[in-house]
Design an enzyme around this catalytic site. Structure first.
Site, PDB file in Angstrom:
ATOM      1  N   ALA A  38      61.151  27.104  51.997  1.00 57.65           N
ATOM      2  CA  ALA A  38      60.656  27.089  53.378  1.00 57.65           C
ATOM      3  C   ALA A  38      61.612  27.866  54.280  1.00 57.65           C
ATOM      4  CB  ALA A  38      60.529  25.648  53.873  1.00 57.65           C
ATOM      5  N   TYR A  60      68.037  35.115  62.548  1.00 56.92           N
ATOM      6  CA  TYR A  60      67.566  34.910  61.181  1.00 56.92           C
ATOM      7  C   TYR A  60      68.652  35.290  60.180  1.00 56.92           C
ATOM      8  CZ  TYR A  60      64.487  35.354  57.085  1.00 56.92           C
ATOM      9  OH  TYR A  60      63.902  35.233  55.852  1.00 56.92           O
TER      10      TYR A  60
END
Length: 265
Positions: A104, A169
């Protein structure tokens, strides 16, 4: 050592398969890379616990497992306090766990000027914190198979190489790689391995949607940056299954790029 009997009505797959009925928890299993990995693990003889927020999409993944042993865990990974109890209940249902694949992830593409602390934290909550909390839960002595196990975390080439708009990120994925090295050293004495896998451009439905927001020239530039071209979910799933399985019993602490040569340049 034979795995503990499963609580499912479907018997474990043949022990001649690489996983021999061992149970692996896969996050992000409702779509994309997580779904592809779950399907591959099942094909290689693993019992698969499917974790994701959308129960209906998890059911679609479960239907694609071809009748193998599986469980569904509809969980919001940002609710960290719920993760340990959920894993303990899973262990009570199916027996000792062998592995965790944290597939995930959350990505927010935005420039530095709009990358505030909250934006980074939202990505950290799933990409890093949830993965570590799940590892803590799976590696409990009353949860994990006493003979050892395997942890795998999906990082990204952006944890290795810079890309505009990916400051937050990249920070989460780089931190994940560093944490996995420490896990590998700490857990080796219990015969628990920890590795990372860093995909490049993989053509999932989410990727196709993201590429649709870019110009045709930009899309071609991204594809051309991968000498072997863009990858498919199965390319990542095959590598993930190897790193999770007993076939890689002497591999720990690595970050394997599966990127068609992107980071080789």
């Amino acid at each position: 050592m034979q795995p503990a009997p499963s609580a499912t009505t479907t018997p474990p797959l043949a022990s001649s398969a690489p996983f021999g009925g061992r149970w692996v928890l896969v996050t992000g299993a409702s779509s994309g890379l997580g779904r592809a990995i779950a399907i591959e693990l099942s094909a290689q003889g693993a019992g698969v616990a499917l974790c994701g927020r959308d129960a209906a999409r998890l059911a679609e993944t479960a239907a694609a497992l071809g009748g193998g042993s599986h469980r569904m865990l509809p969980l919001d990974l940002t609710q960290h306090a719920a993760l340990v109890p959920a894993v303990q209940q899973l262990r009570a249902d199916v027996g000792p766990l062998y592995g965790l694949c944290h597939a995930a992830g959350v990505v927010q593409t935005r420039p530095l000027a709009s990358t505030g602390v909250d934006a980074v934290r939202a990505q950290m909550d799933v990409n890093l914190y949830a993965g570590l909390e799940l590892a803590r839960a799976v590696c409990r002595r009353d949860v994990m198979d006493p003979t050892g196990g395997s942890l795998l975390f999906l990082s990204s080439v952006y944890g290795r190489a810079g890309m505009a708009g990916q400051v937050g990120y990249s920070a989460t994925k780089g931190a994940l790689v560093a944490a996995v090295r420490a896990l590998a050293v700490e857990l080796a004495r219990r015969n628990i391995r920890a590795n990372c896998l860093s995909p490049g451009l993989v053509m999932t439905a989410m990727t196709e949607q993201s590429l649709g927001l870019l110009s045709a020239a930009h899309v071609e530039q991204l594809k051309a940056a991968h000498p072997l071209g863009p990858g498919q979910p199965a390319d990542v799933a095959h590598a993930a299954a190897f790193l999770l399985s007993p076939l890689s019993r002497w591999v720990t602490g690595v970050d394997l790029p599966v990127d068609g040569g992107y980071t080789a340049q």
